[in-house]
Design a protein around this motif. Structure first.
Motif, PDB file in Angstrom:
ATOM      1  N   HIS A  29     -44.396 -28.405  18.369  1.00 15.52           N
ATOM      2  CA  HIS A  29     -44.046 -27.659  17.163  1.00 15.52           C
ATOM      3  C   HIS A  29     -43.821 -26.177  17.390  1.00 15.52           C
ATOM      4  O   HIS A  29     -43.136 -25.541  16.609  1.00 15.52           O
ATOM      5  N   ARG A  60     -50.466 -36.144  17.565  1.00 16.70           N
ATOM      6  CA  ARG A  60     -51.459 -35.361  16.821  1.00 16.70           C
ATOM      7  C   ARG A  60     -52.279 -36.269  15.905  1.00 16.70           C
ATOM      8  O   ARG A  60     -53.486 -36.110  15.768  1.00 16.70           O
ATOM      9  N   GLN A  61     -51.609 -37.222  15.300  1.00 15.02           N
ATOM     10  CA  GLN A  61     -52.328 -38.122  14.401  1.00 15.02           C
ATOM     11  C   GLN A  61     -53.367 -38.946  15.147  1.00 15.02           C
ATOM     12  O   GLN A  61     -54.456 -39.202  14.628  1.00 15.02           O
ATOM     13  N   ILE A 119     -45.807 -35.808  16.196  1.00 16.08           N
ATOM     14  CA  ILE A 119     -46.694 -36.001  15.047  1.00 16.08           C
ATOM     15  C   ILE A 119     -47.630 -37.179  15.289  1.00 16.08           C
ATOM     16  O   ILE A 119     -48.820 -37.124  14.992  1.00 16.08           O
ATOM     17  N   LEU A 125     -49.567 -29.819  19.313  1.00 17.79           N
ATOM     18  CA  LEU A 125     -49.055 -28.834  18.349  1.00 17.79           C
ATOM     19  C   LEU A 125     -48.317 -27.719  19.085  1.00 17.79           C
ATOM     20  O   LEU A 125     -47.228 -27.302  18.699  1.00 17.79           O
ATOM     21  N   ALA A 167     -39.648 -35.666  17.831  1.00 14.26           N
ATOM     22  CA  ALA A 167     -40.438 -34.980  16.806  1.00 14.26           C
ATOM     23  C   ALA A 167     -41.466 -35.917  16.192  1.00 14.26           C
ATOM     24  O   ALA A 167     -42.615 -35.544  15.959  1.00 14.26           O
ATOM     25  N   ARG A 168     -41.046 -37.153  15.934  1.00 12.21           N
ATOM     26  CA  ARG A 168     -42.002 -38.130  15.394  1.00 12.21           C
ATOM     27  C   ARG A 168     -43.120 -38.394  16.396  1.00 12.21           C
ATOM     28  O   ARG A 168     -44.282 -38.559  16.034  1.00 12.21           O
ATOM     29  N   GLN A 206     -54.597 -33.171  20.579  1.00  9.60           N
ATOM     30  CA  GLN A 206     -54.015 -32.755  19.306  1.00  9.60           C
ATOM     31  C   GLN A 206     -53.508 -31.312  19.367  1.00  9.60           C
ATOM     32  O   GLN A 206     -52.402 -31.006  18.929  1.00  9.60           O
TER      33      GLN A 206
END
Lengths: 148, 476
Positions: B111, B148-149, B145, B107, B141-142, B103
């Motif tokens: 990001h 991380r999810q 995420i 990030l 980008a998805r 995770q």
């Protein structure tokens, strides 16, 4: 109507815990989902996209207790920094661009004065917490939600 | 005439930092410093608390890697209890620890760094951000995420939805994993691994575009430190500490990390509140070392999982057996994501992950305990002393970002010398200086123990100390 309240801040850093303290007091409010986070992180965009209305509650350095509308339009400006912090505007913009939805959003800023390590809020923040909670509840009563 | 340039970026959560560039008469960079200008005593705050509370308390230091503090703190607690935790508890701790590695690295890469890497260091700042990445590479980008999810799902499955799960405790963990939870996490695993592999492949294709940055972003000899398995493999939760030099020579091996003070010193500099840890036998600053993903891949002989091992071989073929350029922290981070997911798969595949014996109960049996783990950013030490009642009397936290402090300073200096030539510092140069620090993914909230609503600033100063230029990046 699904309202997401995000309490931003570190409860171990004095008045920085104001956001979570307000959010905590709203946990049992019908129709409200509460999240707490040290800072805004990208995956919150999905929670934001699933809500009809979002209220960010954050501590501020000085000033007054304020409630303001937040839009995702200005979110492109906090990129490429050395830190892991995103702005509320960026989370809204992420919600829009990744999931096609932007709920109505507000930012409640609770002015703090003492951010030293500690679990205690300053006396002034203590006094402001009920006012901030009331301000959020007034937002909940207003039928202002929309989704773009 | 002397000239100075200062970069001062900070946010409310992550402390106050500033970069100062001192120029000589010719306008070249004579010296560059990465300052942290605010310090708060988190360690002092912990004194008087019960050691059992420490995992939950110290996890709140950081919103980005709370699980690392949970692990190091709980391990210090294990030492105070003088217990060996049950095997199932160790498996579950490892699972959560690796989930956070995935995770946190996601990030950093998606990001914070991907805007530079994908859009270019000179791209307009208004679009050089995660939203700009979404415009050009929406699926990537998805993916970031989603990765991380998946890490967050593991953490929340084990620790609950609170931001600082108190599930990791001295003696083990507070509850087992259910078979249903295991099945749910297994279901999400293939996509996570596929995403990580695809991202690594994409990054490898980008590397040629960043040859110059790879040459000058903190490319210098140093020591490297990290935990390794008994076989010398990549390790994040436990193991012994290994230190290698820039040529790959093993300087020290099988060090007992819980006795860190015997071989690590902490220097101070008047211009920084961060401490400067160093390998004591070589003295300061020669003994300064780097930690984190780059260092871990340098000290380990292998990863220990098939896909990560293949990637490690390719990485070493390109960059060398011991990689000196801090630019390659990005590569190392992505390889570690793949490794972390492979290990997560192995842990979940093992039916013993749902065993019910997950906690050893004991009273305090020692007055001093040290817990060590590899946080995403590097080796993390928690050192507690307690009285007879288990009340904390002294705390020392040795944080990864602090250990990379000197290296970050050297990286700033190297980049500044390469790009600053006496002309006004452009936004693109400023961004490269920041990016050299970003490669380390520093977490200043841990290092400085600070909070405060502060901007980020860079200053350029002449030889007489006169401020020539200030570049300010307000984070909020």
């Amino acid at each position: 109507m699904r309202t997401l309240v995000i309490g931003i801040g570190n409860p171990l850093a004095g008045d920085d815990g104001a956001g979570p303290a307000v959010a905590e007091r709203l946990e049992d409010t019908p129709g409200v989902i509460v999240r707490m986070s040290h800072q805004l992180i990208p995956e919150l965009a999905e929670d934001v996209a699933a809500a009809d209305r979002v209220v960010f509650v954050d501590a501020a350095r000085g000033g007054r207790l304020t409630v303001s509308r937040v839009s995702g339009a200005a979110g492109a400006h906090d990129a490429s920094s050395l830190t892991h912090v995103l702005a509320a505007e960026t989370i809204l913009a992420l919600s829009h661009r990744l999931y096609g939805r932007v709920p109505t959003a507000y930012l409640v800023r609770v002015p703090g004065s003492d951010f030293r390590p500690g679990t205690n809020l300053s006396a002034s923040v203590h006094r402001l917490i009920p006012k901030a909670v009331a301000a959020v509840k007034r937002l909940l009563l207003a039928n202002t939600a929309y989704v773009r | 005439m002397t000239r100075r340039i200062v970069i001062d970026p900070v946010t409310r959560i992550e402390g106050h930092a500033k970069i100062t560039l001192h120029l000589d008469d010719a306008g070249a960079v004579r010296e560059a410093r990465f300052h942290v200008t605010e310090f708060r005593g988190f360690e002092k705050f912990c004194e008087g608390r019960l050691f059992h509370e420490m995992p939950a308390i110290t996890a709140r230091v950081c919103g980005i890697c709370p699980v690392s503090h949970l692990m190091a703190s709980a391990k210090a607690g294990d030492a105070l209890l003088a217990v060996t935790i049950p095997p199932a508890a160790e498996r579950l701790r490892r699972l959560m620890h690796l989930a956070q590695l995935v995770q946190s690295h996601a990030l950093s890469f998606f990001h914070m760094s991907s805007p530079d890497l994908l859009l270019g260091y000179d791209a307009p700042p208004e679009s050089r951000n995660i939203l700009g990445v979404i415009e050009r590479y929406p699926e990537l980008a998805r993916s970031g995420i989603r990765l991380r999810q998946y890490g967050q799902e593991i953490i929340e499955t084990l620790g609950g939805k609170r931001i600082h799960p108190a599930w990791v405790v001295p003696g083990g963990v507070s509850g087992p994993m259910s078979p249903e939870q295991r099945e749910r996490l297994l279901a999400g695993w293939p996509e996570a691994l596929q995403t990580a592999r695809a991202t690594l492949e994409m990054f490898k294709r980008l590397l040629d575009r960043h040859r110059e940055e790879a040459q000058v972003f903190g490319n210098f000899p140093s020591l490297f430190a990290g935990l390794v398995t008994p076989e010398g493999g990549l390790e994040h939760y436990d193991g012994r500490l290994r230190i290698v030099d820039a040529g790959g020579g093993v300087v020290a091996d099988a060090l007992d990390a819980t006795r860190y003070w015997e071989f690590l010193g902490e220097a101070t500099e008047p211009w920084s509140y961060l401490k400067f840890p160093y390998y004591r036998p070589l003295g300061y600053p020669v003994g300064s070392y780097r930690v984190g993903p780059l260092a871990r891949l340098n000290v380990a002989s292998h990863c220990g999982t098939p896909i990560a091992d293949a990637e490690l071989a390719e990485y070493r073929q390109r960059a060398g057996r011991v990689v000196l350029s801090s630019f390659y922290y990005h590569s190392a981070r992505l390889i570690e994501i793949v490794f972390g997911l492979e290990r997560i798969g192995q842990l979940l595949d093992n039916p013993a992950i749902v065993d019910h014996d997950v906690r050893a109960h004991a009273a305090r049996n020692r007055h001093e305990g040290v817990g060590v783990a590899e946080a995403p950013r590097g080796t993390l030490f928690h050192h507690y002393q307690v009285n007879d009642e288990g009340v904390i009397t002294r705390v020392n936290l040795l944080i990864a970002t602090g250990q990379n402090n000197l290296a970050m300073n050297r990286a700033v200096e190297q980049v500044a010398r390469h790009y600053v030539d006496g002309h006004p510092v452009t936004e693109g140069i400023l961004n490269r200086i920041e990016a050299a620090i970003r490669a380390y993914d520093p977490c200043l909230s841990c290092s400085t123990h600070a909070v405060g609503a502060m901007p980020l600033v860079v200053e350029v100063v002449d030889p007489a100390g006169c401020l020539l230029q200030t570049l300010r990046r307000d984070a909020r």
